[in-house]
Scaffold this motif. Sequence first.
Motif, PDB file in Angstrom:
ATOM      1  N   ASP A  59       1.823  -2.615  -7.848  1.00 52.64           N
ATOM      2  CA  ASP A  59       0.756  -3.309  -8.573  1.00 52.64           C
ATOM      3  C   ASP A  59       1.248  -4.625  -9.169  1.00 52.64           C
ATOM      4  O   ASP A  59       0.554  -5.647  -9.104  1.00 52.64           O
ATOM      5  N   SER A  87       9.858   0.218  -4.675  1.00 50.95           N
ATOM      6  CA  SER A  87       8.816   1.235  -4.717  1.00 50.95           C
ATOM      7  C   SER A  87       9.214   2.462  -3.906  1.00 50.95           C
ATOM      8  O   SER A  87       8.958   3.604  -4.325  1.00 50.95           O
ATOM      9  N   SER A 106       6.926   3.696  -9.221  1.00 47.41           N
ATOM     10  CA  SER A 106       6.719   3.299  -7.830  1.00 47.41           C
ATOM     11  C   SER A 106       5.396   2.549  -7.652  1.00 47.41           C
ATOM     12  O   SER A 106       5.366   1.473  -7.064  1.00 47.41           O
ATOM     13  N   ASP A 107       4.321   3.110  -8.183  1.00 45.81           N
ATOM     14  CA  ASP A 107       3.025   2.437  -8.098  1.00 45.81           C
ATOM     15  C   ASP A 107       2.984   1.187  -8.971  1.00 45.81           C
ATOM     16  O   ASP A 107       2.374   0.182  -8.603  1.00 45.81           O
ATOM     17  N   GLU A 108       3.617   1.247 -10.129  1.00 46.15           N
ATOM     18  CA  GLU A 108       3.650   0.084 -11.028  1.00 46.15           C
ATOM     19  C   GLU A 108       4.304  -1.116 -10.337  1.00 46.15           C
ATOM     20  O   GLU A 108       3.851  -2.250 -10.504  1.00 46.15           O
ATOM     21  N   ARG A 155       4.388   1.971   2.140  1.00 46.67           N
ATOM     22  CA  ARG A 155       5.540   2.510   1.402  1.00 46.67           C
ATOM     23  C   ARG A 155       6.024   3.804   2.047  1.00 46.67           C
ATOM     24  O   ARG A 155       7.220   4.050   2.154  1.00 46.67           O
ATOM     25  N   SER A 162       0.821  -1.213   0.000  1.00 48.70           N
ATOM     26  CA  SER A 162       0.000   0.000   0.000  1.00 48.70           C
ATOM     27  C   SER A 162       0.860   1.271   0.000  1.00 48.70           C
ATOM     28  O   SER A 162       2.036   1.243   0.373  1.00 48.70           O
ATOM     29  N   ASP A 163       0.215   2.367  -0.388  1.00 53.48           N
ATOM     30  CA  ASP A 163       0.877   3.678  -0.324  1.00 53.48           C
ATOM     31  C   ASP A 163       1.297   3.987   1.111  1.00 53.48           C
ATOM     32  O   ASP A 163       2.378   4.527   1.347  1.00 53.48           O
TER      33      ASP A 163
END
Length: 189
Positions: A172, A158, A167-169, A101, A97-98
Amino acid sequence: MSRVTQAEARANRRRVVEAAARLLRERGVAKVSVADVMHAVGLTQGGFYKQFASKNALVEEAAVQGFTEMLTYLAALDADHGDHAAAWPALLDTYLSDEHRGTPGTGCPAAGFAGDFAREPAWHGVYSDGVREMAGWIAPGETGLTALATLVGSLMLSRATLGTPLSDEILDAARHALEPALGDEAAPD
């Protein structure tokens, strides 16, 4: 000047170790001084050496604390979800999750301590024990180790690419790779 009771000394030691576990994961061993840790808990630096032999001894205890916190969290996931198979997707949601991270100080100790501990053989044993226990929660043997390596590696990458689309890629991609990965191999309750 009043003397600290044994109970107060134990409580202070616990607070120092907890603060060190957070600060070391957040900033790294080289960027956290004894003074930083003691200041974080409102104690003087002079009191440190009454409790710990060295900064290295504190770092090792902080790592144990970090892994203990993580294993307690994993056990709570099992309890909250009723079974291990249901806890695994919940771990993926929180781990990748954000929020995780962005909060290395309270995040996974395997990711938070990896860089520093890779360079200090004296800490390899405590780190290895923590990693083995975390992987064992995920699944037995190679499956658990592979899944944990994917989680930790993706979190570290990330964090290192934060502020870029990559970072999000990365988070995911790890989620998509790991969601179906365990199936029947997940560790039992």
